[in-house]
Design an enzyme around this catalytic site. Structure first.
Site, PDB file in Angstrom:
ATOM      1  N   THR A  18      57.532 -48.570   5.714  1.00 25.53           N
ATOM      2  CA  THR A  18      58.848 -48.506   6.342  1.00 25.53           C
ATOM      3  C   THR A  18      58.985 -49.576   7.417  1.00 25.53           C
ATOM      4  O   THR A  18      58.011 -49.988   8.047  1.00 25.53           O
ATOM      5  CB  THR A  18      59.125 -47.127   6.962  1.00 25.53           C
ATOM      6  OG1 THR A  18      58.434 -47.003   8.207  1.00 25.53           O
ATOM      7  CG2 THR A  18      58.703 -46.006   6.016  1.00 25.53           C
ATOM      8  N   ASP A  57      64.178 -46.537  11.152  1.00 29.12           N
ATOM      9  CA  ASP A  57      64.082 -46.715  12.595  1.00 29.12           C
ATOM     10  C   ASP A  57      63.530 -45.387  13.111  1.00 29.12           C
ATOM     11  O   ASP A  57      64.192 -44.349  12.987  1.00 29.12           O
ATOM     12  CB  ASP A  57      65.466 -46.998  13.170  1.00 29.12           C
ATOM     13  CG  ASP A  57      65.469 -47.110  14.695  1.00 29.12           C
ATOM     14  OD1 ASP A  57      64.490 -46.686  15.335  1.00 29.12           O
ATOM     15  OD2 ASP A  57      66.471 -47.604  15.247  1.00 29.12           O
ATOM     16  N   ASN A  73      52.924 -46.401  13.569  1.00 28.04           N
ATOM     17  CA  ASN A  73      52.560 -47.729  14.050  1.00 28.04           C
ATOM     18  C   ASN A  73      53.698 -48.474  14.733  1.00 28.04           C
ATOM     19  O   ASN A  73      53.450 -49.361  15.541  1.00 28.04           O
ATOM     20  CB  ASN A  73      52.045 -48.573  12.876  1.00 28.04           C
ATOM     21  CG  ASN A  73      51.854 -50.025  13.262  1.00 28.04           C
ATOM     22  OD1 ASN A  73      50.923 -50.369  13.985  1.00 28.04           O
ATOM     23  ND2 ASN A  73      52.751 -50.898  12.797  1.00 28.04           N
ATOM     24  N   SER A 131      47.705 -46.133  19.008  1.00 27.89           N
ATOM     25  CA  SER A 131      47.852 -46.171  20.460  1.00 27.89           C
ATOM     26  C   SER A 131      47.436 -47.556  20.932  1.00 27.89           C
ATOM     27  O   SER A 131      47.871 -48.566  20.371  1.00 27.89           O
ATOM     28  CB  SER A 131      47.010 -45.058  21.100  1.00 27.89           C
ATOM     29  OG  SER A 131      47.116 -45.079  22.501  1.00 27.89           O
ATOM     30  N   TYR A 154      54.468 -49.057  29.516  1.00 27.91           N
ATOM     31  CA  TYR A 154      53.885 -49.063  28.178  1.00 27.91           C
ATOM     32  C   TYR A 154      52.767 -48.042  28.078  1.00 27.91           C
ATOM     33  O   TYR A 154      52.719 -47.227  27.144  1.00 27.91           O
ATOM     34  CB  TYR A 154      53.362 -50.465  27.849  1.00 27.91           C
ATOM     35  CG  TYR A 154      52.642 -50.563  26.529  1.00 27.91           C
ATOM     36  CD1 TYR A 154      53.345 -50.737  25.345  1.00 27.91           C
ATOM     37  CD2 TYR A 154      51.255 -50.477  26.463  1.00 27.91           C
ATOM     38  CE1 TYR A 154      52.688 -50.820  24.131  1.00 27.91           C
ATOM     39  CE2 TYR A 154      50.592 -50.563  25.259  1.00 27.91           C
ATOM     40  CZ  TYR A 154      51.310 -50.729  24.090  1.00 27.91           C
ATOM     41  OH  TYR A 154      50.638 -50.808  22.891  1.00 27.91           O
ATOM     42  N   LYS A 170      51.841 -44.385  25.760  1.00 28.47           N
ATOM     43  CA  LYS A 170      50.628 -44.219  24.962  1.00 28.47           C
ATOM     44  C   LYS A 170      49.767 -43.071  25.496  1.00 28.47           C
ATOM     45  O   LYS A 170      49.122 -42.347  24.719  1.00 28.47           O
ATOM     46  CB  LYS A 170      49.830 -45.527  24.930  1.00 28.47           C
ATOM     47  CG  LYS A 170      50.547 -46.677  24.234  1.00 28.47           C
ATOM     48  CD  LYS A 170      50.880 -46.345  22.790  1.00 28.47           C
ATOM     49  CE  LYS A 170      51.447 -47.552  22.046  1.00 28.47           C
ATOM     50  NZ  LYS A 170      51.778 -47.241  20.627  1.00 28.47           N
ATOM     51  N   THR A 189      48.466 -59.981  16.227  1.00 25.85           N
ATOM     52  CA  THR A 189      49.478 -59.243  15.467  1.00 25.85           C
ATOM     53  C   THR A 189      50.891 -59.753  15.714  1.00 25.85           C
ATOM     54  O   THR A 189      51.826 -59.286  15.070  1.00 25.85           O
ATOM     55  CB  THR A 189      49.449 -57.760  15.860  1.00 25.85           C
ATOM     56  OG1 THR A 189      49.746 -57.658  17.261  1.00 25.85           O
ATOM     57  CG2 THR A 189      48.087 -57.145  15.584  1.00 25.85           C
TER      58      THR A 189
END
Length: 292
Positions: free
Chosen positions: A47, A71, A98, A149, A163, A167, A198
């Site tokens: 997705t 979403d 993710n 995480s 942030y 997490k 990434t």
């Protein structure tokens, strides 16, 4: 196939290998995990907000991969995607939360809107997806939940408080979840990556709050250093994906899996520091009960 309603409806026994549902699969860890699962012979529902970017993945594995728009902040859409996946394949064996983004800013610099948007993406969305998937996993008596995480979900530092807060929340939820679902044969794996190539540190995946001069000394290096690190990180996303599959295949899957030298070193140092602090204040901590 970019739309859930356009996907095939194969019979339950014709879904090869495990059935994965992966959010944020367009790039980074999500893409790497999808490719690793497909290489292992599994079936993947990948997705993304823009599923067209996954056309090459679907084209390479037309019988075992489907791209779906999602979403994760849209809880109604989450329920529909889960229902359609179970309709097509009869089950969901592994769900990977993710989808995510970064935020750099001191606590004073970070707005309520930024915090709420990030919490929706990193906490409320994953929680909704887990709730939608669990009834199917419990009926099957098996399954795995992978929560992506960060090493910032175990410890934090200036500039990433917002942030890390999301997490930390995800990890607290997941630790309780693991104990709740273990009797039903369901595993929970919290993945705590450090710096990996990434694209997370560059482009639209990283937001920066407006800077205040008061925090230039503490937050300034992170504000400039994180984007500058993009493409130079030590971590290999493909190796991270392989490590995740190895952990899931283990008889004793860990609850938490730090990935990378920086994450491993950071977690160990944080644990040692926390232990030292508790021991230093142990007498005060224990001296708070009623006398007699």
């Amino acid at each position: 196939m970019n739309n859930a309603s356009a996907a095939p409806a194969p019979a339950r026994d014709r879904a090869p290998g495990r059935v994965w549902l992966i959010t944020g699969a367009s790039s980074g860890f999500g893409r790497a995990i999808a490719e690793a699962a497909l290489a292992a012979g599994d079936t993947v529902v990948a997705t993304a907000r823009r599923p067209d970017v996954l056309e090459d993945l679907v084209a390479a594995h037309p019988d075992r991969a489907v791209a779906v728009q999602l979403d994760v902040t849209d809880t109604a859409r989450i329920a529909a995607v889960v229902a359609d996946t179970v309709l097509w394949y009869g089950r969901i064996d592994v769900v990977v939360n993710n989808a995510g983004m970064g935020l750099v800013g001191a606590v004073e610099e970070t707005s309520d809107r930024e915090l709420r948007e990030l919490m929706d993406l990193h906490f409320f969305g994953p929680a909704a997806l887990v709730r939608a998937v669990l009834p199917h996993m419990r009926r099957a008596g098996s399954g795995a939940v992978v929560q992506m995480s960060s090493m910032g979900g175990r410890f934090t530092f200036p500039g990433v408080g917002g942030y890390s807060a999301t997490k930390f929340a995800l990890e607290g939820l997941s630790e309780a979840l693991a104990a709740e679902v273990a009797p039903h044969g369901i595993k929970v794996l919290i993945v705590e990556p450090g710096s990996f190539r990434t694209g997370f540190a560059g482009g639209g995946a990283l937001r920066r709050s407006p800077a205040l001069p008061a925090y230039e000394q503490t937050v300034g290096p992170v504000r400039t250093g994180l984007p500058d690190s993009d493409g130079k990180q030590e971590g290999d996303p493909d190796r991270a994906a392989a490590a995740i599959l190895t952990a899931l295949a283990a008889e004793d899957t860990p609850l938490r899996l730090p990935l990378g030298n920086d994450a491993t070193d950071g977690v160990l140092a944080s644990l040692e520091s926390s232990r030292d602090e508790v021991l230093a204040w142990e007498k005060v901590s224990r001296g708070t009960g009623f006398n007699g």
